[in-house]
Motif scaffolding. Sequence first.
Motif, PDB file in Angstrom:
ATOM      1  N   ASP A  15       0.697  -1.151  -0.099  1.00  0.00           N
ATOM      2  CA  ASP A  15      -0.074   0.051  -0.032  1.00  0.00           C
ATOM      3  C   ASP A  15       0.806   1.355   0.138  1.00  0.00           C
ATOM      4  O   ASP A  15       0.487   2.263   0.737  1.00  0.00           O
ATOM      5  N   GLY A  16       2.145   1.115  -0.866  1.00  0.00           N
ATOM      6  CA  GLY A  16       2.794   2.358  -0.958  1.00  0.00           C
ATOM      7  C   GLY A  16       3.815   2.735   0.120  1.00  0.00           C
ATOM      8  O   GLY A  16       4.545   3.505  -0.102  1.00  0.00           O
ATOM      9  N   ARG A  17       3.697   1.597   1.121  1.00  0.00           N
ATOM     10  CA  ARG A  17       4.714   1.715   2.336  1.00  0.00           C
ATOM     11  C   ARG A  17       5.827   0.759   2.138  1.00  0.00           C
ATOM     12  O   ARG A  17       5.640  -0.512   1.880  1.00  0.00           O
ATOM     13  N   GLY A  44     -10.449  -6.088   3.200  1.00  0.00           N
ATOM     14  CA  GLY A  44     -10.401  -5.306   2.202  1.00  0.00           C
ATOM     15  C   GLY A  44      -8.998  -5.392   1.360  1.00  0.00           C
ATOM     16  O   GLY A  44      -8.023  -6.090   1.814  1.00  0.00           O
ATOM     17  N   PRO A  45      -8.956  -4.738   0.023  1.00  0.00           N
ATOM     18  CA  PRO A  45      -7.803  -5.173  -0.798  1.00  0.00           C
ATOM     19  C   PRO A  45      -6.605  -4.245  -0.270  1.00  0.00           C
ATOM     20  O   PRO A  45      -6.664  -3.154   0.324  1.00  0.00           O
ATOM     21  N   SER A  46      -5.355  -4.776  -0.570  1.00  0.00           N
ATOM     22  CA  SER A  46      -4.070  -4.339  -0.457  1.00  0.00           C
ATOM     23  C   SER A  46      -3.297  -4.326  -1.756  1.00  0.00           C
ATOM     24  O   SER A  46      -3.768  -5.134  -2.688  1.00  0.00           O
ATOM     25  N   THR A  47      -2.295  -3.632  -1.832  1.00  0.00           N
ATOM     26  CA  THR A  47      -1.511  -3.519  -3.115  1.00  0.00           C
ATOM     27  C   THR A  47      -0.184  -3.761  -2.808  1.00  0.00           C
ATOM     28  O   THR A  47       0.459  -3.211  -1.884  1.00  0.00           O
ATOM     29  N   LEU A  48       0.272  -4.927  -3.447  1.00  0.00           N
ATOM     30  CA  LEU A  48       1.820  -5.215  -3.254  1.00  0.00           C
ATOM     31  C   LEU A  48       2.609  -4.920  -4.581  1.00  0.00           C
ATOM     32  O   LEU A  48       2.100  -5.222  -5.510  1.00  0.00           O
ATOM     33  N   THR A  49       3.778  -4.305  -4.222  1.00  0.00           N
ATOM     34  CA  THR A  49       4.690  -3.713  -5.393  1.00  0.00           C
ATOM     35  C   THR A  49       5.846  -4.382  -5.089  1.00  0.00           C
ATOM     36  O   THR A  49       6.640  -4.333  -3.867  1.00  0.00           O
ATOM     37  N   VAL A  50       6.579  -4.997  -6.097  1.00  0.00           N
ATOM     38  CA  VAL A  50       8.018  -5.577  -6.074  1.00  0.00           C
ATOM     39  C   VAL A  50       8.810  -4.942  -6.894  1.00  0.00           C
ATOM     40  O   VAL A  50       8.522  -5.354  -8.162  1.00  0.00           O
ATOM     41  N   ARG A  51      10.026  -4.491  -6.841  1.00  0.00           N
ATOM     42  CA  ARG A  51      11.069  -4.224  -7.787  1.00  0.00           C
ATOM     43  C   ARG A  51      12.086  -5.319  -7.740  1.00  0.00           C
ATOM     44  O   ARG A  51      12.447  -5.541  -6.747  1.00  0.00           O
ATOM     45  N   TRP A  52      12.291  -6.075  -8.957  1.00  0.00           N
ATOM     46  CA  TRP A  52      13.110  -7.359  -8.899  1.00  0.00           C
ATOM     47  C   TRP A  52      14.509  -6.696  -9.465  1.00  0.00           C
ATOM     48  O   TRP A  52      14.466  -5.622 -10.385  1.00  0.00           O
ATOM     49  N   GLN A  53      15.337  -7.513  -9.304  1.00  0.00           N
ATOM     50  CA  GLN A  53      16.697  -7.085  -9.838  1.00  0.00           C
ATOM     51  C   GLN A  53      16.757  -7.378 -11.482  1.00  0.00           C
ATOM     52  O   GLN A  53      17.436  -6.804 -12.219  1.00  0.00           O
ATOM     53  N   SER A  54      15.945  -8.348 -11.725  1.00  0.00           N
ATOM     54  CA  SER A  54      15.903  -9.114 -13.061  1.00  0.00           C
ATOM     55  C   SER A  54      14.727  -8.614 -13.856  1.00  0.00           C
ATOM     56  O   SER A  54      13.775  -8.719 -13.427  1.00  0.00           O
ATOM     57  N   THR A  55      14.786  -8.076 -15.079  1.00  0.00           N
ATOM     58  CA  THR A  55      13.860  -7.930 -15.976  1.00  0.00           C
ATOM     59  C   THR A  55      12.808  -8.922 -16.228  1.00  0.00           C
ATOM     60  O   THR A  55      11.611  -9.079 -16.797  1.00  0.00           O
ATOM     61  N   THR A  99       9.375  -3.679 -12.168  1.00  0.00           N
ATOM     62  CA  THR A  99       8.494  -3.556 -11.019  1.00  0.00           C
ATOM     63  C   THR A  99       7.140  -3.974 -11.328  1.00  0.00           C
ATOM     64  O   THR A  99       6.615  -3.647 -12.329  1.00  0.00           O
ATOM     65  N   VAL A 100       6.655  -5.124 -10.674  1.00  0.00           N
ATOM     66  CA  VAL A 100       5.207  -5.415 -10.826  1.00  0.00           C
ATOM     67  C   VAL A 100       4.568  -5.139  -9.579  1.00  0.00           C
ATOM     68  O   VAL A 100       4.908  -5.133  -8.410  1.00  0.00           O
ATOM     69  N   ARG A 101       3.068  -5.345  -9.593  1.00  0.00           N
ATOM     70  CA  ARG A 101       2.190  -4.961  -8.733  1.00  0.00           C
ATOM     71  C   ARG A 101       1.041  -5.835  -8.935  1.00  0.00           C
ATOM     72  O   ARG A 101       0.548  -6.179  -9.960  1.00  0.00           O
ATOM     73  N   ALA A 102       0.238  -6.290  -7.739  1.00  0.00           N
ATOM     74  CA  ALA A 102      -1.195  -6.885  -7.804  1.00  0.00           C
ATOM     75  C   ALA A 102      -1.764  -6.257  -6.496  1.00  0.00           C
ATOM     76  O   ALA A 102      -1.213  -5.796  -5.503  1.00  0.00           O
ATOM     77  N   GLU A 103      -3.138  -6.492  -6.568  1.00  0.00           N
ATOM     78  CA  GLU A 103      -4.143  -5.813  -5.674  1.00  0.00           C
ATOM     79  C   GLU A 103      -4.899  -7.232  -5.222  1.00  0.00           C
ATOM     80  O   GLU A 103      -5.347  -8.061  -5.908  1.00  0.00           O
ATOM     81  N   GLY A 104      -5.209  -7.456  -4.133  1.00  0.00           N
ATOM     82  CA  GLY A 104      -5.923  -8.359  -3.299  1.00  0.00           C
ATOM     83  C   GLY A 104      -5.999  -8.378  -1.852  1.00  0.00           C
ATOM     84  O   GLY A 104      -5.156  -7.330  -1.165  1.00  0.00           O
ATOM     85  N   ALA A 105      -6.610  -9.213  -1.272  1.00  0.00           N
ATOM     86  CA  ALA A 105      -6.955  -9.086   0.126  1.00  0.00           C
ATOM     87  C   ALA A 105      -5.839  -9.942   0.766  1.00  0.00           C
ATOM     88  O   ALA A 105      -5.583 -11.171   0.356  1.00  0.00           O
ATOM     89  N   LEU A 106      -5.070  -9.546   1.826  1.00  0.00           N
ATOM     90  CA  LEU A 106      -4.379 -10.497   2.427  1.00  0.00           C
ATOM     91  C   LEU A 106      -5.394 -11.349   3.328  1.00  0.00           C
ATOM     92  O   LEU A 106      -6.420 -10.760   3.646  1.00  0.00           O
ATOM     93  N   PRO A 107      -4.983 -12.840   3.639  1.00  0.00           N
ATOM     94  CA  PRO A 107      -3.785 -13.150   3.370  1.00  0.00           C
ATOM     95  C   PRO A 107      -3.469 -13.754   1.913  1.00  0.00           C
ATOM     96  O   PRO A 107      -2.552 -14.521   1.714  1.00  0.00           O
ATOM     97  N   ARG A 118      -0.119 -15.169  -0.263  1.00  0.00           N
ATOM     98  CA  ARG A 118       0.034 -16.730  -1.011  1.00  0.00           C
ATOM     99  C   ARG A 118       0.441 -16.407  -2.375  1.00  0.00           C
ATOM    100  O   ARG A 118       1.337 -17.066  -2.843  1.00  0.00           O
ATOM    101  N   GLN A 119       0.144 -15.452  -2.973  1.00  0.00           N
ATOM    102  CA  GLN A 119      -0.023 -15.080  -4.466  1.00  0.00           C
ATOM    103  C   GLN A 119       1.603 -14.610  -4.459  1.00  0.00           C
ATOM    104  O   GLN A 119       2.418 -14.915  -5.461  1.00  0.00           O
ATOM    105  N   PHE A 120       2.152 -13.946  -3.500  1.00  0.00           N
ATOM    106  CA  PHE A 120       3.706 -13.494  -3.694  1.00  0.00           C
ATOM    107  C   PHE A 120       4.599 -14.564  -3.602  1.00  0.00           C
ATOM    108  O   PHE A 120       5.445 -14.742  -4.073  1.00  0.00           O
ATOM    109  N   GLY A 121       4.044 -15.624  -2.803  1.00  0.00           N
ATOM    110  CA  GLY A 121       4.842 -16.982  -2.744  1.00  0.00           C
ATOM    111  C   GLY A 121       5.017 -17.474  -4.224  1.00  0.00           C
ATOM    112  O   GLY A 121       6.163 -17.935  -4.466  1.00  0.00           O
TER     113      GLY A 121
END
Length: 276
Positions: free
Chosen positions: A128-130, A215-226, A245-253, A257-260
């Motif tokens: 969520d931008g943090r 409620g939904p959260s947004t997870l954003t990840v910047r990878w070393q590799s394109t 950098t990719v992102r996805a929105e969804g409810a935790l947890p 799991r998607q991040f895994g």
Amino acid sequence: MRVYISADMEGVTGLVDAEDVQPHGRDYERGRRLMAEDVNAAVRGALAVGAVDITVNDAHGPMRNLLPEAVHPAARLVRGRPKQMGMLEGLVPEHDAMVCVGYHSRAGAPGVLSHSFMGHEIEDMWLDGRPVGEIGLAHATAAAVGVPVVVLTGDDCACAEMAEWDASVRTVAVKYARDRFAAVLRPADEARTAIEEAVAAGLSAPAVPRVPDPGPSTLTVRWQSTSVATTLLGLPGVTSTDSRTVRAEGALPGLYRQFGVWMRVAASLTNQPPYC
């Protein structure tokens, strides 16, 4: 009382280097014994205040670091991988509290062996931008499940990071970072006594009610590799903000799991050592 312990390794008493925490490292066998001793201190603290059900999840790397015979017999051990919820496998709403043992600070932050999940393959993460790492994402996911985090152990930088997320969480600094691979170590017996006492105190304190937030959260990840970012765009719901950098929105947890899944995709595309 049901207690859940998520046990990482980089923040364990006495450990400062990749050789301490990676299989085949010259000090790894010693490191895994020290990990068990920190975990057992947390288990003793829980037992001291009446815990009757204790689950320990081996949450580091291959997730086979803790030797079953070295773990306190009062605890059940979750060991091996893959695990759908990774570092939080087995956490359920019926748990009264969660304890994080041996945690470390996020990628790019000061701290012993600091990183976020995959060594230097993940450059940055945001929830969520943090800015977020393993500490913040574990805390947010546990809150979404409805389980309060009551204690975290690690170096002083990990403790400070936890305090930024939730100042009510008790923290135990078992070492004081001097650089990424150097620290002033707290005497082992003193550190484990502090862990045991903090867990007992944390579980004895009135619990802060946790109402799961769907409620939904947004997870954003910047990878070393394109390559990783490009491949992840093939998954439903994943979008990009730039070439790495990719992102996805969804409810935790569920988002955790998607991040895994993202990490398993990344692992299949890269062959990078975790601490470079």
